[in-house]
Design an enzyme around this catalytic site. Structure first.
Site, mmCIF file in Angstrom:
data_model
loop_
_atom_site.group_PDB
_atom_site.id
_atom_site.type_symbol
_atom_site.label_atom_id
_atom_site.label_comp_id
_atom_site.label_asym_id
_atom_site.label_seq_id
_atom_site.Cartn_x
_atom_site.Cartn_y
_atom_site.Cartn_z
ATOM 1 C CD GLU A 42 -15.423 76.490 -17.165
ATOM 2 O OE1 GLU A 42 -14.875 76.061 -18.185
ATOM 3 O OE2 GLU A 42 -16.533 77.068 -17.161
ATOM 4 C CG ASP A 71 -5.000 80.502 -10.699
ATOM 5 O OD1 ASP A 71 -5.433 79.395 -10.306
ATOM 6 O OD2 ASP A 71 -4.732 80.720 -11.897
ATOM 7 C CB SER A 72 -0.060 78.815 -7.778
ATOM 8 O OG SER A 72 -0.352 79.486 -6.590
ATOM 9 C CE LYS A 176 5.475 75.145 -1.261
ATOM 10 N NZ LYS A 176 4.235 74.460 -1.622
HETATM 11 P P1 ITT Z 1 -7.701 76.018 -5.983
HETATM 12 O O1 ITT Z 1 -7.914 76.504 -7.384
HETATM 13 O O2 ITT Z 1 -8.919 75.419 -5.376
HETATM 14 O O3 ITT Z 1 -7.095 77.074 -5.102
HETATM 15 P P2 ITT Z 1 -5.738 74.263 -7.216
HETATM 16 O O4 ITT Z 1 -4.904 73.137 -6.668
HETATM 17 O O5 ITT Z 1 -6.587 73.983 -8.411
HETATM 18 O O6 ITT Z 1 -6.610 74.820 -5.994
HETATM 19 P P3 ITT Z 1 -4.124 76.167 -8.737
HETATM 20 O O7 ITT Z 1 -5.054 76.182 -9.883
HETATM 21 O O8 ITT Z 1 -3.588 77.467 -8.265
HETATM 22 O O9 ITT Z 1 -4.801 75.481 -7.455
HETATM 23 O O10 ITT Z 1 -2.893 75.196 -8.935
HETATM 24 C C1 ITT Z 1 -2.166 75.091 -10.102
HETATM 25 C C2 ITT Z 1 -1.334 73.852 -10.071
HETATM 26 O O11 ITT Z 1 -0.084 74.144 -9.445
HETATM 27 C C3 ITT Z 1 -1.900 72.648 -9.332
HETATM 28 O O12 ITT Z 1 -1.494 71.479 -10.025
HETATM 29 C C4 ITT Z 1 -1.231 72.693 -7.984
HETATM 30 O O13 ITT Z 1 -1.086 71.407 -7.411
HETATM 31 C C5 ITT Z 1 0.117 73.284 -8.353
HETATM 32 N N1 ITT Z 1 0.619 74.101 -7.246
HETATM 33 C C6 ITT Z 1 0.095 75.257 -6.777
HETATM 34 N N2 ITT Z 1 0.823 75.732 -5.757
HETATM 35 C C7 ITT Z 1 1.851 74.857 -5.592
HETATM 36 C C8 ITT Z 1 2.922 74.776 -4.700
HETATM 37 O O14 ITT Z 1 3.093 75.679 -3.740
HETATM 38 N N3 ITT Z 1 3.777 73.754 -4.819
HETATM 39 C C9 ITT Z 1 3.620 72.833 -5.781
HETATM 40 N N4 ITT Z 1 2.609 72.804 -6.648
HETATM 41 C C10 ITT Z 1 1.725 73.811 -6.559
#
Ligand code: ITT
Length: 196
Positions: A42, A71-72, A176
């Site tokens: 979570e 985490d992004s 990218k």
């Molecule tokens: P995990 O937690 O399982 O790694 P997630 O997709 O939930 O996968 P995040 O919580 O890090 O990952 O993602 C945060 C949001 O940002 C999510 O909506 C992603 O689709 C988006 N995101 C993350 N990296 C990205 C990228 O390189 N380009 C575009 N969108 C991205």
């Protein structure tokens, strides 16, 4: 020396980017999604750092192996850094497409030069006994006036990179993968893994 690292993400686009950037390491790189069971963490932390650590530690505990989690978040200046750590759920749960629509709507009427943003990735590497190494990568860009391009995932169609005059989704995956927030963080992660 590490023999194997588990990619603690359930996002297969991330897996692809991680594998490409970790290429050349003499270790096995295994996505956790290749196992029947893996932890569903979570993401309730208030920062990218906390969530990345939580994901990496959960997976390390589960598999008793080295793990790497990411985490992004997209931080938009006009929105005081939002959606940031809430990027995945900006428009509600499981609404990837609507995240972009909601973002474009929130910036309706805001001129191009004021739509500045940065994409940030925090990567946590965890040892099997949950010792953590943290690195960060970021890239500055602009939120486009409309969604453009078909490559990539998530916010890629709205994240415009001035240097290339294209959104991430208009750039090839390889470009990218050489300039993105995740690419920068992964190159740092690679150096750490090499040194372990
Ligand atoms: P995990 O937690 O399982 O790694 P997630 O997709 O939930 O996968 P995040 O919580 O890090 O990952 O993602 C945060 C949001 O940002 C999510 O909506 C992603 O689709 C988006 N995101 C993350 N990296 C990205 C990228 O390189 N380009 C575009 N969108 C991205």
């Amino acid at each position: 020396m590490i023999e194997e690292i588990i990619l603690a993400t359930s996002n297969n686009h991330k897996v692809e980017e991680m594998k490409k950037n970790l290429n050349g390491l003499e270790i096995k790189v295994t996505p956790m999604t290749s196992f029947c069971k893996y932890p569903q963490t979570e993401e309730d932390g208030k920062t990218l750092e906390k969530n990345a650590i939580k994901k990496a530690k959960d997976a390390a505990k589960f598999f008793n192996k080295w793990t790497l989690a990411d985490d992004s978040g997209l931080e938009v200046d006009w929105l005081n850094g939002e959606p940031g750590v809430y990027s995945a759920r900006y428009a509600g749960e499981n609404c990837l497409y609507d995240n972009n629509k909601k973002l474009l709507l929130a910036l309706k009427g805001v001129p191009f030069e004021k739509r500045t943003a940065k994409f940030r990735t925090v990567i946590a590497i965890s040892s099997p006994n949950r010792e953590i190494y943290l690195v960060e990568g970021k890239i500055y860009g602009i939120i486009a006036l409309q969604s453009l391009g078909n490559n990539g995932f998530g916010y890629d169609p709205v994240f415009y990179v001035p240097e290339y005059k294209k959104t991430f989704a208009e750039l090839s995956i390889d470009i990218k993968n050489s300039i993105s927030h995740r690419a920068v963080a992964l190159q740092k992660a690679k150096e750490i893994i090499k040194s372990l």
